[in-house]
Design an enzyme around this catalytic site. Structure first.
Site, PDB file in Angstrom:
ATOM      1  N   PHE A   1      24.505   7.696   0.717  1.00  0.00           N
ATOM      2  CA  PHE A   1      24.766   9.073   1.665  1.00  0.00           C
ATOM      3  C   PHE A   1      24.547   8.790   2.692  1.00  0.00           C
ATOM      4  CE2 PHE A   1      22.248  13.471   2.751  1.00  0.00           C
ATOM      5  CZ  PHE A   1      22.623  13.649   1.335  1.00  0.00           C
TER       6      PHE A   1
ATOM      7  N   VAL B   1      15.477   9.169  -3.326  1.00  0.00           N
ATOM      8  CA  VAL B   1      16.478  10.258  -2.246  1.00  0.00           C
ATOM      9  C   VAL B   1      17.531   9.564  -1.921  1.00  0.00           C
ATOM     10  CG1 VAL B   1      16.165  10.630  -0.019  1.00  0.00           C
ATOM     11  CG2 VAL B   1      14.239  11.712  -0.729  1.00  0.00           C
TER      12      VAL B   1
ATOM     13  N   PHE C   1     -10.747  -7.201  15.819  1.00  0.00           N
ATOM     14  CA  PHE C   1      -9.331  -7.647  14.925  1.00  0.00           C
ATOM     15  C   PHE C   1      -9.339  -6.752  14.165  1.00  0.00           C
ATOM     16  CE2 PHE C   1      -8.387 -10.099  11.298  1.00  0.00           C
ATOM     17  CZ  PHE C   1      -6.837 -10.114  11.329  1.00  0.00           C
ATOM     18  N   GLN C   2      -8.239  -6.412  14.001  1.00  0.00           N
ATOM     19  CA  GLN C   2      -6.575  -5.237  12.665  1.00  0.00           C
ATOM     20  C   GLN C   2      -7.669  -3.392  13.673  1.00  0.00           C
ATOM     21  OE1 GLN C   2      -7.664  -7.095   9.134  1.00  0.00           O
ATOM     22  NE2 GLN C   2      -6.019  -7.763   9.044  1.00  0.00           N
TER      23      GLN C   2
ATOM     24  N   GLU D   1       0.981  -1.363   0.077  1.00  0.00           N
ATOM     25  CA  GLU D   1      -0.370  -0.017   0.376  1.00  0.00           C
ATOM     26  C   GLU D   1       0.490   1.480   0.053  1.00  0.00           C
ATOM     27  OE1 GLU D   1      -2.410  -2.777   1.573  1.00  0.00           O
ATOM     28  OE2 GLU D   1      -0.921  -2.653   2.125  1.00  0.00           O
TER      29      GLU D   1
END
Length: 573
Positions: free
Chosen positions: A464, A379, A114-115, A52
């Site tokens: 980086f 990035v 639940f959830q 997602e």
């Protein structure tokens, strides 16, 4: 005419009527009503991603590319929680995204079911609007409010929708929600103050950002009138850099010396649609700031003349009132310095027998890419090379996580960019760390036949982060990456895999890679020790590198210093 339909179908019909062509996300039982409504609606595609977070990044990129409302969806609990990083990116980039966050059954809310989560609270910080649809009758109205908020406030709106409410029937009409167009011009007295400040000095520098989109001609006109060099921020690159004789490059941590110098030499700084976050890159000067969002004015440096308005409209209002400056010393000095800096940067983007420098790879991609290509840099080090070596021409686009600064943005954002522009060349510039974080989205490219070209800058490290550790005086630790052969992984996923290990082979490989008809991945092992020299080295950074050198020798890893010197001597002479 109002018709009898389900809440879910009304939502999808309204989105379709409003120009939305796709929804990004994953199915789940709490989203069944929405999923089935998409199945029944011609003209709205259900773009299934593998995570997602990728769905939200894809929606963010499509919105950035088109300027239109885009949509992502997640099932209850963990499903929609995964959206949050991409939604933060959309919110901070100022692009319109609607997130459909499914919820647990209404009767179970508040029971620790639940959830169970409370999405309207969790998404509050990354949205301009977040509300729970507690009844079917509310749904049409809250949908209109959410869509209007996302479009007009240029941000994320979250509609929290319990699965049972989505399946309830209502009588409603699917009316289109479209953006409005308006011109915002500062008040006369504020314009007069700006004119006095600009007319009363000679050395004016312009800092131009993403707010200059659509105002290129006006930007050049005011630069000519003020004889002002134009410095751009990263998000302003695509709108400012092209066909611009006043451009003197970029400032900020990703920038280079000419942009920094032009800023620091200014007597007056005119900030046009930019929110450059780094205080240390602003000069001690009179500051005039123009922004359509007044709350952004003065966030980074004190502002003597705040102007709330669109950049184009404000410049057009200022031009007839300003005197034409005649002195060119400041402008000519800045452009001369930029030409020298540009030559130095270009000299670094050359082939080497010992290694492949990332500058050279980026330059070859730039030269071989289409004139209207869309670039999406990760990035980290890829965004630095994109800032310095990709050439904008008014048709190319560059989209990234430039404000939120999230790793792993390039590949999922490329999904949204390609889905919105099927015939356009889309190139993701991915770091090895960024790609491996959401590598499952390579399967999404194949599943939806998206011909994205993925370039992997493989330096076997969180590169980086290593540079940041060196600058702070720390021995690199925890930054090594044990990578697979990404080209082989790509082939296993169904993409075409390309690989180049020597500079002499790179140009031809890049051309074959970009010419491939379909999704493809090019892996290049680039110099790990390449330093990304900022435009100004502080005393603290110099001290940090000294400490790093000492600590590295004492830890028995002095060979790293030899490699560092070999890779970067050309930057110092």
């Amino acid at each position: 005419m109002p018709t009898r339909t389900t809440v879910a179908r009304h939502i999808i019909d309204t989105l379709h009527a409003s120009g939305v062509q796709r929804v990004y996300g994953l199915p789940g039982d709490s989203l069944n009503g929405v999923t089935d409504a998409i199945r029944q609606t011609d003209g709205v595609d259900w773009v299934i991603t593998r995570h997602e977070e990728a769905a939200a990044f894809a929606a963010s990129a499509e919105a950035a590319l088109t300027g239109n409302l885009t949509v992502c969806a997640g099932s209850c609990g963990p499903g929609n929680l995964h959206l949050i990083n991409g939604l933060f990116d959309a919110q901070r980039s100022g692009v319109p995204v609607l997130a459909l966050a499914a919820h647990i059954p209404s009767e179970e809310i508040g029971t620790g079911y639940f959830q169970e989560t409370h999405p309207q609270e969790l998404f509050r910080e990354c949205s301009v609007y977040a509300e729970h649809v507690s009844s079917a009758e509310q749904a049409p109205r809250l949908l209109r409010i959410a869509m209007r908020a996302a479009i007009e406030k240029r941000g994320v709106a979250v509609l929290v929708l319990p699965g049972d409410v989505a399946l309830e029937e209502i009588t409603a009409e699917a009316a289109a929600i479209r953006p409005t167009v308006s011109a915002v011009v500062p008040a006369e007295e504020d314009l007069a103050r700006a004119v006095r400040a600009l007319d009363g000095c000679e050395d004016v520098t312009i800092l131009a950002g993403a707010g200059c989109a659509g105002a290129h001609d006006e930007l050049l006109q005011i630069a000519e009138m003020l004889k002002a060099p134009i410095v751009h921020a990263m998000r302003g690159k695509e709108w400012v850099e092209h066909d611009n004789p006043y451009d003197v490059g970029m400032t900020g941590l990703l920038g280079f010396s000419s942009g920094y110098r032009a800023m620091m030499a200014a007597e007056t700084l005119l900030v046009l649609g930019s929110d450059l976050p780094y205080q240390q890159f602003y000069p001690d000067a009179t500051v005039i700031q123009v922004d359509i969002r007044g709350d952004r004015i003065g966030r980074r440096t004190p502002v003597e003349v705040p102007l709330v308005g669109g950049v184009g409209e404000t410049i057009r209002a200022l031009l007839p009132r300003l005197r034409t400056h005649t002195g060119r010393k400041h402008l000519d000095g800045a452009t001369k310095h930029y030409a020298k800096t540009r030559r130095t940067l270009d000299d670094l983007a050359t082939p080497s027998k010992r290694t492949i420098h990332p500058q050279y790879l980026t330059r070859l991609i730039d030269e071989a890419a289409d004139d209207d290509a869309v670039f999406l840099p990760d990035v980290g080090s890829p965004v630095i090379w994109a800032a310095r070596y990709l050439t904008m021409n008014g048709r190319r686009r560059i989209v990234g996580s430039f404000t939120h600064g999230s790793m792993a943005n390039a590949l999922p954002q490329a999904i949204g960019a390609q889905a919105a522009s099927p015939g356009r060349q889309v190139i993701a510039l991915a770091g090895d760390g960024g790609l491996s974080m959401l590598m499952g989205e390579l399967l999404t490219l194949v599943e939806h036949d998206l011909p994205v070209k993925v370039v992997v800058f493989n330096n076997a490290s969180y590169n980086f982060v290593e540079v940041e550790m060196k600058a702070d005086g720390f021995v690199n630790f925890g930054t090594d990456l044990s990578n697979p052969d990404f080209s082989k992984v790509a082939e296993a996923c169904g993409l075409a895999g390309f690989r180049a290990d020597k500079s002499k082979d790179l140009a031809g490989t890049v051309k074959r890679f970009l010419a491939h008809d379909g999704p493809a991945l090019l892996e290049v092992e680039v110099e790990r020790q390449e330093l990304t020299i900022p435009p100004s080295i502080s005393a603290a950074q110099a001290k940090g590198f000294t400490l790093y050198s000492l600590r590295t020798v004492l830890s028995g890893r002095g060979d790293e210093l030899v490699d560092l010197a070999k890779a970067n001597l050309r930057q110092l002479f």
